[in-house]
Design a protein around this motif. Structure first.
Motif, PDB file in Angstrom:
ATOM      1  N   ASP A  76      46.584  52.562  45.382  1.00 41.46           N
ATOM      2  CA  ASP A  76      45.640  53.098  46.363  1.00 41.46           C
ATOM      3  C   ASP A  76      44.521  53.767  45.594  1.00 41.46           C
ATOM      4  N   VAL A  77      43.511  54.266  46.300  1.00 40.00           N
ATOM      5  CA  VAL A  77      42.322  54.814  45.625  1.00 40.00           C
ATOM      6  C   VAL A  77      42.601  56.113  44.895  1.00 40.00           C
ATOM      7  N   PHE A  78      43.732  56.760  45.199  1.00 40.31           N
ATOM      8  CA  PHE A  78      44.082  58.017  44.549  1.00 40.31           C
ATOM      9  C   PHE A  78      45.007  57.820  43.349  1.00 40.31           C
ATOM     10  N   SER A  79      45.323  56.572  43.010  1.00 40.45           N
ATOM     11  CA  SER A  79      46.275  56.308  41.934  1.00 40.45           C
ATOM     12  C   SER A  79      45.616  55.853  40.643  1.00 40.45           C
ATOM     13  N   ARG A  80      44.423  55.245  40.726  1.00 41.63           N
ATOM     14  CA  ARG A  80      43.875  54.622  39.519  1.00 41.63           C
ATOM     15  C   ARG A  80      42.419  54.243  39.748  1.00 41.63           C
ATOM     16  N   VAL A  81      41.646  54.213  38.672  1.00 41.12           N
ATOM     17  CA  VAL A  81      40.352  53.534  38.674  1.00 41.12           C
ATOM     18  C   VAL A  81      40.632  52.040  38.647  1.00 41.12           C
ATOM     19  N   SER A  82      39.864  51.250  39.401  1.00 42.49           N
ATOM     20  CA  SER A  82      40.152  49.818  39.507  1.00 42.49           C
ATOM     21  C   SER A  82      39.178  48.960  38.707  1.00 42.49           C
ATOM     22  N   ASP A  83      39.649  47.793  38.310  1.00 47.32           N
ATOM     23  CA  ASP A  83      38.751  46.756  37.839  1.00 47.32           C
ATOM     24  C   ASP A  83      38.043  46.130  39.037  1.00 47.32           C
ATOM     25  N   PHE A  84      37.048  45.277  38.804  1.00 46.86           N
ATOM     26  CA  PHE A  84      36.304  44.678  39.920  1.00 46.86           C
ATOM     27  C   PHE A  84      35.599  43.418  39.460  1.00 46.86           C
ATOM     28  N   ALA A  85      35.074  42.670  40.446  1.00 44.81           N
ATOM     29  CA  ALA A  85      34.306  41.462  40.157  1.00 44.81           C
ATOM     30  C   ALA A  85      32.966  41.533  40.871  1.00 44.81           C
ATOM     31  N   TYR A  86      31.919  41.096  40.180  1.00 47.00           N
ATOM     32  CA  TYR A  86      30.586  40.944  40.780  1.00 47.00           C
ATOM     33  C   TYR A  86      30.370  39.472  41.054  1.00 47.00           C
ATOM     34  N   VAL A  87      29.955  39.148  42.293  1.00 49.97           N
ATOM     35  CA  VAL A  87      29.632  37.765  42.645  1.00 49.97           C
ATOM     36  C   VAL A  87      28.200  37.717  43.171  1.00 49.97           C
ATOM     37  N   ARG A  92      29.956  30.676  46.875  1.00 47.48           N
ATOM     38  CA  ARG A  92      31.151  30.535  47.704  1.00 47.48           C
ATOM     39  C   ARG A  92      32.276  31.264  46.976  1.00 47.48           C
ATOM     40  N   VAL A  93      32.920  32.184  47.694  1.00 47.13           N
ATOM     41  CA  VAL A  93      33.898  33.073  47.072  1.00 47.13           C
ATOM     42  C   VAL A  93      35.216  32.985  47.826  1.00 47.13           C
ATOM     43  N   THR A  94      36.311  33.012  47.084  1.00 48.77           N
ATOM     44  CA  THR A  94      37.642  33.111  47.671  1.00 48.77           C
ATOM     45  C   THR A  94      38.346  34.328  47.092  1.00 48.77           C
ATOM     46  N   VAL A  95      38.909  35.143  47.977  1.00 50.91           N
ATOM     47  CA  VAL A  95      39.727  36.292  47.571  1.00 50.91           C
ATOM     48  C   VAL A  95      41.146  36.010  48.045  1.00 50.91           C
ATOM     49  N   ALA A  96      42.090  35.985  47.106  1.00 49.45           N
ATOM     50  CA  ALA A  96      43.482  35.677  47.442  1.00 49.45           C
ATOM     51  C   ALA A  96      44.383  36.766  46.874  1.00 49.45           C
ATOM     52  N   GLY A  97      45.277  37.288  47.702  1.00 47.86           N
ATOM     53  CA  GLY A  97      46.180  38.339  47.251  1.00 47.86           C
ATOM     54  C   GLY A  97      46.733  39.109  48.420  1.00 47.86           C
ATOM     55  N   GLU A  98      47.094  40.349  48.173  1.00 48.96           N
ATOM     56  CA  GLU A  98      47.603  41.218  49.220  1.00 48.96           C
ATOM     57  C   GLU A  98      47.008  42.603  49.032  1.00 48.96           C
ATOM     58  N   GLY A  99      46.456  43.154  50.100  1.00 52.18           N
ATOM     59  CA  GLY A  99      45.919  44.507  50.005  1.00 52.18           C
ATOM     60  C   GLY A  99      44.634  44.678  50.785  1.00 52.18           C
TER      61      GLY A  99
END
Length: 290
Positions: A76-87, A92-99
């Motif tokens: 969650d946002v209080f647990s860690r700084v996150s990595d990210f992607a710039y598009v 055309r973008v696909t996001v696959a996962g859970e969350g």
């Protein structure tokens, strides 16, 4: 224009929050929050918008222009700084996962290249002091990520009982000291004992000749739109840490975050050199918080 958007009030399909320039009544800044179930997937075109895919909770794979990026994300946002992607725009973008994933966007003219940034490369800054202490994760600011055309974004974490976005400031005029930027605040509030929900408060008020008057009790998943005017403080109530995602964009040819403090309150900065930063900060880093 309705400036305080309650959680779920703009939901559309897999998106729990949808803010477009058209719905906000402005021209550049946008934000969607995508929720995916286990093994979920969403595909979309970026159109005119350069976009950052930022995990708020969970992990995902982002595919764009033949590139594939594995985002480790976070609990969650209080647990860690996150990595990210710039598009880029026109992709055309696909996001696959859970969350839960923020899609922070800005209308732009140039098509730039997709990029991945690991959490370890996100600059973490501690601002203010005393009861005005906060942490800023500069993942999408001009200094932290110089590869966008219009989009400016950052995360702010405020310990319970502290005020951030203070002193109140504005960025609604194009001057040597200020840049015109539309802004979205998206909030998440850390729960209390036994998961009890928390709250926070956000103030926005008019600058000369441009009235606006917002004093909102914000809760998890709410957003506040700031087309102009002084904004701040963002108030974290005792017992509940506060997170907000800032998304900004505007018409200036220079991608810059230039602000002007409300002169009635700017003096508070002069008190910070003699005070320690709240010892609870930083709340997060690139390492998972247990």
């Amino acid at each position: 224009m309705k400036h305080h958007l309650r959680a779920g009030s703009t939901a559309d399909g897999p998106y729990r929050l949808v803010i477009t320039p058209e719905s906000a009544g402005w021209a550049y800044a946008s934000l969607r929050v995508l929720e995916l179930p286990e093994a979920g997937e969403a595909a979309f075109g970026t159109g005119e918008y350069e976009t950052i895919v930022l995990p708020l909770a969970g992990s995902c794979t982002v595919t764009c222009d033949g590139e594939r990026y594995e985002l480790r994300g976070r609990r969650d946002v209080f647990s860690r700084v996150s990595d990210f992607a710039y598009v880029p725009r026109d992709a055309r973008v696909t996001v696959a996962g859970e969350g839960r994933f923020a899609l922070a966007g800005a209308r732009c003219t140039r098509r730039l290249v997709p990029r991945y940034v690991p959490a370890e490369d996100v600059p973490v800054e501690l601002r203010g002091a005393g009861h005005a202490s906060r942490q800023v994760n500069n993942f999408g600011t001009p200094e932290g990520f110089p590869y966008a055309e219009k989009l400016i974004a950052c995360e702010v974490l405020t310990p319970g009982g502290c005020w951030s976005s203070y002193p109140p400031h504005k960025h609604d005029e194009e001057t040597a000291a200020e840049a015109v930027l539309e802004e979205i605040y998206y909030f998440e509030v850390a729960p209390g004992p036994r998961g009890r929900p928390g709250m926070a408060y956000q103030r926005v008020y008019g600058s000369p000749g441009r009235p606006i008057d917002v004093l909102a009790e914000v809760r998890d998943g709410d957003a506040v739109l700031i087309p102009h005017g002084w904004h701040g403080p963002s108030m974290a109530v005792p017992g509940h840490d506060l997170y907000y995602l800032n998304v900004m964009a505007g018409p200036s040819p220079e991608r810059a975050w230039r602000i002007c403090d409300d002169p009635a309150h700017g003096w508070i900065r002069e008190t910070w050199p003699g005070q320690p930063v709240d010892p609870r900060l930083p709340l997060t880093s690139s390492q998972e918080r247990t």
